[in-house]
Design an enzyme around this catalytic site. Structure first.
Site, PDB file in Angstrom:
ATOM      1  N   HIS A  42      56.706  32.335  95.349  1.00  0.00           N
ATOM      2  CA  HIS A  42      56.964  33.361  96.367  1.00  0.00           C
ATOM      3  C   HIS A  42      57.069  34.705  95.648  1.00  0.00           C
ATOM      4  CE1 HIS A  42      61.024  33.080  94.854  1.00  0.00           C
ATOM      5  NE2 HIS A  42      61.067  31.795  95.175  1.00  0.00           N
ATOM      6  N   ARG A  49      63.325  26.855  98.159  1.00  0.00           N
ATOM      7  CA  ARG A  49      63.999  25.935  99.085  1.00  0.00           C
ATOM      8  C   ARG A  49      64.152  26.534 100.493  1.00  0.00           C
ATOM      9  NH1 ARG A  49      66.514  24.494  94.141  1.00  0.00           N
ATOM     10  NH2 ARG A  49      66.467  22.237  93.762  1.00  0.00           N
ATOM     11  N   MET A  56      58.716  26.273  88.810  1.00  0.00           N
ATOM     12  CA  MET A  56      58.487  24.934  89.364  1.00  0.00           C
ATOM     13  C   MET A  56      57.531  25.038  90.551  1.00  0.00           C
ATOM     14  SD  MET A  56      61.907  22.726  88.764  1.00  0.00           S
ATOM     15  CE  MET A  56      62.873  23.306  90.125  1.00  0.00           C
ATOM     16  N   GLY A  94      59.474  36.384  94.664  1.00  0.00           N
ATOM     17  CA  GLY A  94      60.421  36.410  93.544  1.00  0.00           C
ATOM     18  C   GLY A  94      59.696  36.042  92.246  1.00  0.00           C
ATOM     19  N   HIS A  95      58.941  34.943  92.280  1.00  0.00           N
ATOM     20  CA  HIS A  95      58.175  34.545  91.079  1.00  0.00           C
ATOM     21  C   HIS A  95      57.162  35.623  90.714  1.00  0.00           C
ATOM     22  CE1 HIS A  95      59.091  30.440  92.873  1.00  0.00           C
ATOM     23  NE2 HIS A  95      59.581  30.316  91.665  1.00  0.00           N
ATOM     24  N   ALA A 117      55.610  26.386  94.087  1.00  0.00           N
ATOM     25  CA  ALA A 117      55.994  26.858  95.431  1.00  0.00           C
ATOM     26  C   ALA A 117      56.302  28.349  95.327  1.00  0.00           C
ATOM     27  CB  ALA A 117      57.167  26.063  95.989  1.00  0.00           C
ATOM     28  N   GLY A 151      64.515  34.704  86.800  1.00  0.00           N
ATOM     29  CA  GLY A 151      65.106  35.453  87.918  1.00  0.00           C
ATOM     30  C   GLY A 151      66.624  35.353  87.924  1.00  0.00           C
TER      31      GLY A 151
HETATM   32  O1  PAF Z   1      64.289  28.230  87.590  1.00  0.00           O
HETATM   33  C1  PAF Z   1      63.430  27.314  87.658  1.00  0.00           C
HETATM   34  O2  PAF Z   1      62.517  27.345  88.480  1.00  0.00           O
HETATM   35  C2  PAF Z   1      63.522  26.137  86.699  1.00  0.00           C
HETATM   36  O3  PAF Z   1      64.848  25.794  86.460  1.00  0.00           O
HETATM   37  C3  PAF Z   1      62.764  26.387  85.382  1.00  0.00           C
HETATM   38  C4  PAF Z   1      63.377  27.516  84.571  1.00  0.00           C
HETATM   39  C5  PAF Z   1      61.311  26.696  85.668  1.00  0.00           C
HETATM   40  C6  PAF Z   1      62.819  25.120  84.524  1.00  0.00           C
HETATM   41  O4  PAF Z   1      62.234  24.031  85.169  1.00  0.00           O
END
Ligand code: PAF
Length: 281
Positions: free
Chosen positions: A34, A187, A30, A36-37, A32, A147
């Site tokens: 960081h 967040r 979604m 982790g992503h 933003a 994650g």
């Molecule tokens: O974990 C998230 O960021 C969301 O729930 C996801 C898997 C991208 C679905 O919108």
């Protein structure tokens, strides 16, 4: 890196790679972004020929309008990070593009979606299943990366994959933490300086509970974690549940199963944070 906002363009671009025999990895996000992503993107990069990342704040999974309105959005920075991480395709659609009509699908997510987050956030997991299933249909990835901070989400997505008959591998990836132990989360930027100072006590307490658990029952350990976190200023535990790591059903005895995880949700200065720790794996 190609930036795509239209579903048909995404489908065409991925299909061209697939015809060349290339493996496709998907990292749904979604935004933003960081570290982790980025750890998901890096793993996806290592394990696939083509890396697709979606950046879409999915409205159907928010059961709180204010949370959706204030969810951090950093599209330009996200694109720069993804280009640097070696992403091939970033999919950044509008809400109208993804949901030209309201999505009325109701998924069979079973008991894993009813406990903890499922009980606290009605409709949340059905919304996650809506967007993730749409992305799986568009991209048809060989592997998708999620994650483990959202521990329950992975169990729910695995159930959705099973019930919808998707053919792909779900790859869970370890939580990435700040130096002081706070789990990285989009967040976290909402935390006030005071709340940011207190927030690492969540993971500190979870870690302490591993030792505590060696000489106490499950119920005592649950109480220890809840009481300790609640003793910090401006921290309030919403739930702490010690569950079977596969079924997510509450565990009453440490010998009941081989995989045991504690899942916590805490309001920290008003910001809702989640974390988890494995007692047995
Ligand atoms: O974990 C998230 O960021 C969301 O729930 C996801 C898997 C991208 C679905 O919108």
């Amino acid at each position: 890196m190609i930036v795509i906002s239209k579903v048909n363009e995404l489908e065409k671009a991925v299909e061209a790679f697939r015809i060349e025999g290339k493996s496709i990895g998907l990292v749904p996000t979604m935004g933003a972004l960081h570290e982790g992503h980025l750890s998901l993107v890096n793993r996806c990069r290592r394990e696939n020929d083509v890396v697709v990342v979606s950046v879409f704040v999915n409205p159907t999974q928010f059961n709180n309008k204010e949370d959706l309105r204030t969810y951090p959005r950093t599209e330009e920075a996200d694109k720069a990070l993804l280009a640097e991480a070696g992403c091939d395709i970033v999919f950044m659609p509008t809400v109208e593009e993804v949901y030209p009509e309201p999505d009325t699908r109701v998924f069979n997510l079973g008991p894993v979606a009813e406990v903890m987050e499922g009980a606290m956030r009605p409709g949340h997991f059905n919304g996650v299943a809506q967007i993730v299933s749409k992305l799986f249909m568009m991209v048809k990835p060989d592997r998708a990366y999620f994650g483990e901070k959202d521990f329950q989400q992975i169990a729910v997505i695995k159930q959705m994959v099973k019930s919808e008959g998707f053919k792909l591998q779900i790859v869970p990836c370890p939580i990435v933490r700040e130096a002081d132990g706070l789990a990285k989360s989009s967040r976290n930027v909402r935390l006030s300086p005071e709340a940011r100072q207190t927030a690492p006590n969540i993971y500190r307490t979870l870690r302490e509970s591993i030792d505590y658990a060696k000489s106490h029952t499950v119920a005592e350990t649950q109480k220890f974690v809840t009481d300790t976190i609640n003793s910090y200023p401006d921290m309030e535990v919403e739930y702490y549940q010690i569950v079977d790591g596969i079924t997510l059903m509450p565990v009453n005895d440490w010998n009941e199963t081989n995989y045991i995880v504690g899942c916590v949700t805490v309001y920290c200065g008003g910001v809702r944070l989640i974390d988890n720790i494995a007692y047995k794996k």
